[in-house]
Design a protein around this motif. Structure first.
Motif, short mmCIF file in Angstrom:
data_model
loop_
_atom_site.label_atom_id
_atom_site.label_comp_id
_atom_site.label_asym_id
_atom_site.label_seq_id
_atom_site.Cartn_x
_atom_site.Cartn_y
_atom_site.Cartn_z
N GLY A 9 -7.55 -41.95 -19.76
CA GLY A 9 -8.47 -41.26 -18.87
C GLY A 9 -9.68 -42.12 -18.55
N GLY A 10 -10.49 -41.64 -17.60
CA GLY A 10 -11.69 -42.38 -17.24
C GLY A 10 -12.27 -41.88 -15.94
N LEU A 11 -13.17 -42.68 -15.39
CA LEU A 11 -13.84 -42.38 -14.14
C LEU A 11 -13.25 -43.25 -13.04
CD1 LEU A 11 -16.17 -41.09 -12.48
CD2 LEU A 11 -17.62 -42.97 -13.30
N VAL A 12 -12.87 -42.63 -11.94
CA VAL A 12 -12.28 -43.37 -10.83
C VAL A 12 -12.76 -42.76 -9.52
CG1 VAL A 12 -10.20 -41.92 -10.79
CG2 VAL A 12 -10.09 -44.28 -9.96
N PRO A 41 -13.54 -27.38 -15.90
CA PRO A 41 -14.56 -26.47 -16.42
C PRO A 41 -14.50 -25.11 -15.75
CG PRO A 41 -15.50 -28.63 -16.03
CD PRO A 41 -14.11 -28.67 -15.47
N GLY A 42 -14.47 -24.06 -16.56
CA GLY A 42 -14.45 -22.71 -16.05
C GLY A 42 -13.11 -22.23 -15.52
N ALA A 92 -10.56 -33.13 -14.56
CA ALA A 92 -10.23 -32.18 -15.62
C ALA A 92 -9.99 -32.94 -16.92
CB ALA A 92 -8.98 -31.38 -15.26
N VAL A 93 -9.85 -32.19 -17.99
CA VAL A 93 -9.31 -32.75 -19.22
C VAL A 93 -7.80 -32.59 -19.14
CG1 VAL A 93 -9.22 -32.61 -21.73
CG2 VAL A 93 -11.38 -32.18 -20.52
N TYR A 94 -7.09 -33.68 -19.38
CA TYR A 94 -5.63 -33.69 -19.30
C TYR A 94 -5.04 -33.68 -20.70
CZ TYR A 94 -5.65 -34.41 -14.29
OH TYR A 94 -5.81 -34.25 -12.93
N THR A 118 -7.62 -35.93 -22.75
CA THR A 118 -8.36 -37.09 -22.26
C THR A 118 -9.01 -36.72 -20.93
OG1 THR A 118 -8.21 -39.47 -21.73
CG2 THR A 118 -6.33 -38.10 -21.08
N GLN A 119 -10.26 -37.12 -20.76
CA GLN A 119 -11.03 -36.72 -19.58
C GLN A 119 -10.70 -37.62 -18.39
OE1 GLN A 119 -13.52 -34.16 -19.16
NE2 GLN A 119 -13.28 -34.76 -17.01
N VAL A 120 -10.45 -36.99 -17.27
CA VAL A 120 -10.28 -37.69 -15.99
C VAL A 120 -11.35 -37.17 -15.04
CG1 VAL A 120 -8.79 -38.01 -13.99
CG2 VAL A 120 -7.82 -38.10 -16.29
N THR A 121 -12.13 -38.09 -14.50
CA THR A 121 -13.18 -37.72 -13.56
C THR A 121 -13.00 -38.53 -12.28
OG1 THR A 121 -14.72 -37.27 -15.38
CG2 THR A 121 -15.66 -37.52 -13.17
#
Length: 124
Positions: A9-12, A41-42, A92-94, A118-121
């Motif tokens: 995961g990561g920021l893209v 979230p939510g 989201a978190v995957y 793992t967080q994907v942003t």
């Protein structure tokens, strides 16, 4: 017992790509169906993609069809999620999950083991 660990995961930026990996412990992992889910979230955790124990059958949510590809390498006890043309709404978190049933089931209630996520942003 199966333990699952997600990574990748990561920021893209929007339009970019990421590949998630789900590494499993346990000699019988190759007999499990495996799915990827995500939770923003939510929102409730939702099905993204699934693959049968052999890799011969896959299943995708309509929102990711044509952009995401799930695959597995049973020799490495690893399942992958290739994500292309990412959109901000993919943020989201995957989570990776495994089911005794061997098939790519959409219902999260049917899965027996889960990873930590793992967080994907995806930025716009």
């Amino acid at each position: 017992q199966v333990q699952l660990v997600e990574s990748g995961g990561g920021l893209v930026q929007a339009g970019g790509s990421l590949r998630l990996s789900c590494a499993a412990s346990g000699r019988t992992f190759s007999s499990y169906g495996t799915g990827w889910f995500r939770q923003a979230p939510g929102k409730e955790r939702e099905f993204v993609a699934g693959i049968s124990w052999s890799g011969g059958t896959t299943n995708y949510a309509d929102s990711v069809k044509g952009r995401f590809t799930i695959s597995r390498d049973n020799a490495k006890n690893t399942v992958y999620l290739q994500m292309n043309n990412l959109k901000p709404e993919d943020t989201a978190v995957y989570y990776c999950a495994a089911t005794f049933r061997g098939q790519p089931i959409r219902s999260r209630a049917e899965y027996d083991y889960w990873g930590q996520g793992t967080q994907v942003t995806v930025s716009s």
